[in-house]
Design a protein around this motif. Structure first.
Motif, PDB file in Angstrom:
ATOM      1  N   ILE A 160     -12.676  -0.272  22.396  1.00 13.49           N
ATOM      2  CA  ILE A 160     -12.751  -1.125  21.207  1.00 13.49           C
ATOM      3  C   ILE A 160     -11.484  -1.966  21.089  1.00 13.49           C
ATOM      4  N   PRO A 161     -11.555  -3.034  20.258  1.00 12.64           N
ATOM      5  CA  PRO A 161     -10.310  -3.739  19.936  1.00 12.64           C
ATOM      6  C   PRO A 161      -9.459  -2.842  19.030  1.00 12.64           C
ATOM      7  N   PRO A 162      -8.224  -3.203  18.747  1.00 11.78           N
ATOM      8  CA  PRO A 162      -7.395  -2.359  17.864  1.00 11.78           C
ATOM      9  C   PRO A 162      -7.931  -2.398  16.435  1.00 11.78           C
ATOM     10  N   TYR A 163      -8.927  -1.572  16.180  1.00  7.80           N
ATOM     11  CA  TYR A 163      -9.613  -1.492  14.889  1.00  7.80           C
ATOM     12  C   TYR A 163      -9.418  -0.076  14.373  1.00  7.80           C
ATOM     13  N   TYR A 164      -8.743   0.037  13.237  1.00 13.65           N
ATOM     14  CA  TYR A 164      -8.290   1.340  12.793  1.00 13.65           C
ATOM     15  C   TYR A 164      -8.964   1.783  11.506  1.00 13.65           C
ATOM     16  N   ASN A 165      -8.996   3.087  11.337  1.00 10.76           N
ATOM     17  CA  ASN A 165      -9.522   3.702  10.138  1.00 10.76           C
ATOM     18  C   ASN A 165      -8.358   3.849   9.158  1.00 10.76           C
ATOM     19  N   ALA A 166      -8.573   3.485   7.920  1.00  5.19           N
ATOM     20  CA  ALA A 166      -7.497   3.579   6.928  1.00  5.19           C
ATOM     21  C   ALA A 166      -7.509   4.930   6.217  1.00  5.19           C
ATOM     22  N   GLY A 167      -8.036   5.959   6.856  1.00  4.47           N
ATOM     23  CA  GLY A 167      -8.120   7.280   6.243  1.00  4.47           C
ATOM     24  C   GLY A 167      -6.828   8.072   6.304  1.00  4.47           C
ATOM     25  N   VAL A 168      -6.042   7.882   7.353  1.00  2.00           N
ATOM     26  CA  VAL A 168      -4.747   8.543   7.495  1.00  2.00           C
ATOM     27  C   VAL A 168      -3.789   7.523   8.107  1.00  2.00           C
ATOM     28  N   ILE A 169      -2.728   7.205   7.378  1.00  3.20           N
ATOM     29  CA  ILE A 169      -1.737   6.241   7.857  1.00  3.20           C
ATOM     30  C   ILE A 169      -0.358   6.816   7.616  1.00  3.20           C
ATOM     31  N   LEU A 170       0.452   6.833   8.650  1.00  2.00           N
ATOM     32  CA  LEU A 170       1.837   7.276   8.532  1.00  2.00           C
ATOM     33  C   LEU A 170       2.738   6.047   8.580  1.00  2.00           C
ATOM     34  N   SER A 171       3.604   5.928   7.602  1.00  2.00           N
ATOM     35  CA  SER A 171       4.577   4.840   7.546  1.00  2.00           C
ATOM     36  C   SER A 171       5.960   5.477   7.548  1.00  2.00           C
ATOM     37  N   GLY A 172       6.712   5.229   8.593  1.00  2.00           N
ATOM     38  CA  GLY A 172       8.018   5.860   8.762  1.00  2.00           C
ATOM     39  C   GLY A 172       9.076   5.330   7.811  1.00  2.00           C
ATOM     40  N   PRO A 173      10.224   6.006   7.734  1.00  2.29           N
ATOM     41  CA  PRO A 173      11.322   5.583   6.858  1.00  2.29           C
ATOM     42  C   PRO A 173      11.729   4.134   7.146  1.00  2.29           C
ATOM     43  N   GLY A 174      11.888   3.367   6.084  1.00  9.57           N
ATOM     44  CA  GLY A 174      12.325   1.982   6.221  1.00  9.57           C
ATOM     45  C   GLY A 174      11.229   0.999   6.606  1.00  9.57           C
ATOM     46  N   VAL A 175      10.059   1.480   6.962  1.00  4.78           N
ATOM     47  CA  VAL A 175       8.942   0.619   7.348  1.00  4.78           C
ATOM     48  C   VAL A 175       8.216   0.174   6.082  1.00  4.78           C
ATOM     49  N   GLU A 176       7.861  -1.083   6.022  1.00  6.21           N
ATOM     50  CA  GLU A 176       7.141  -1.608   4.856  1.00  6.21           C
ATOM     51  C   GLU A 176       5.741  -2.057   5.255  1.00  6.21           C
ATOM     52  N   PHE A 177       5.028  -1.179   5.926  1.00  6.08           N
ATOM     53  CA  PHE A 177       3.690  -1.497   6.394  1.00  6.08           C
ATOM     54  C   PHE A 177       2.736  -1.767   5.238  1.00  6.08           C
ATOM     55  N   GLY A 178       2.820  -0.985   4.166  1.00  8.79           N
ATOM     56  CA  GLY A 178       1.899  -1.133   3.035  1.00  8.79           C
ATOM     57  C   GLY A 178       1.946  -2.515   2.413  1.00  8.79           C
ATOM     58  N   SER A 179       3.147  -3.018   2.139  1.00 13.71           N
ATOM     59  CA  SER A 179       3.245  -4.344   1.524  1.00 13.71           C
ATOM     60  C   SER A 179       2.826  -5.431   2.509  1.00 13.71           C
ATOM     61  N   ASP A 180       3.178  -5.278   3.796  1.00 13.77           N
ATOM     62  CA  ASP A 180       2.736  -6.242   4.803  1.00 13.77           C
ATOM     63  C   ASP A 180       1.212  -6.222   4.932  1.00 13.77           C
ATOM     64  N   TRP A 181       0.644  -5.020   4.952  1.00 16.92           N
ATOM     65  CA  TRP A 181      -0.810  -4.840   5.064  1.00 16.92           C
ATOM     66  C   TRP A 181      -1.503  -5.483   3.865  1.00 16.92           C
ATOM     67  N   LYS A 182      -0.944  -5.252   2.680  1.00 14.54           N
ATOM     68  CA  LYS A 182      -1.530  -5.817   1.459  1.00 14.54           C
ATOM     69  C   LYS A 182      -1.517  -7.346   1.501  1.00 14.54           C
ATOM     70  N   GLN A 183      -0.395  -7.933   1.856  1.00 15.85           N
ATOM     71  CA  GLN A 183      -0.294  -9.398   1.887  1.00 15.85           C
ATOM     72  C   GLN A 183      -1.202 -10.004   2.957  1.00 15.85           C
TER      73      GLN A 183
END
Length: 192
Positions: A160-183
């Protein structure tokens, strides 16, 4: 203060039993973690009192907006962004309410990035060949190179292409994946 793990999840009007089951499994497996429950302000009155009491008893509660009103899943982006803002130096784990933990999640102590899980089945629209033109348009629009079918679904092992399930997401210290993902989700949703 740096914490090992902070868990977050979204409480919705239709997730009463799931929220209580998730909380029960988290508390049984992780006795000393912090928990953040995200509620969409426009849905708060529809959530049962029993669930709100269980959540307030065990979690820090954030109430916020639904980033994309026509796309309920966008609440996940807001929940992860909220926990990243509140706990910037911790490992933040977003867990969907239909997940039950039977054991501790194994995370290497030095892990500092983002980890997501591929979708389970390769027969979903966005994982099939017929969606390739759509993926290419999105990647081109955001200015990234489309990687093609470079991943595998977790259950049926379809390419598959990089298509992910949003059921479990780990965001490490200092990473701002959530705000980037939201925008990015807002931009892509509004464009396509």
């Amino acid at each position: 203060m740096v914490l090992d793990n902070v868990f977050c999840f979204v409480v919705t009007p239709d997730s009463d039993d799931e929220v209580r089951t998730l909380l029960s499994s988290l508390l049984e497996v992780y006795h000393s973690a912090d928990y953040l429950a995200y509620m969409v302000s426009s849905e708060q009155d529809e959530i049962s009192n029993k669930t709100i009491e269980a959540v307030e008893d065990q979690c820090e509660v954030f109430v916020g907006d639904l980033p994309i009103s026509e796309y309920p899943i966008s609440s996940k982006t807001a929940a992860l962004a909220a926990v990243e803002d509140k706990y910037p130096n911790s490992r933040r784990l977003f867990i969907d309410t239909d997940v039950v933990l039977l054991n501790r999640i194994s995370i290497m102590p030095s892990y500092n990035e983002v980890a997501v899980k591929s979708i389970d089945w390769g027969d979903q629209h966005w994982a099939r060949q017929e969606s390739e033109n759509d993926w290419e348009k999105v990647y081109r629009w955001i200015g990234a190179e489309y990687p093609g079918y470079c991943c595998r679904s977790t259950v049926d092992q379809s390419k598959i292409p990089p298509y992910y399930n949003a059921g479990v997401i780990l965001s490490g210290p200092g990473v701002e994946f959530g705000s980037d993902w939201k925008q990015l989700t807002k931009k892509v949703y509004n464009q396509f």
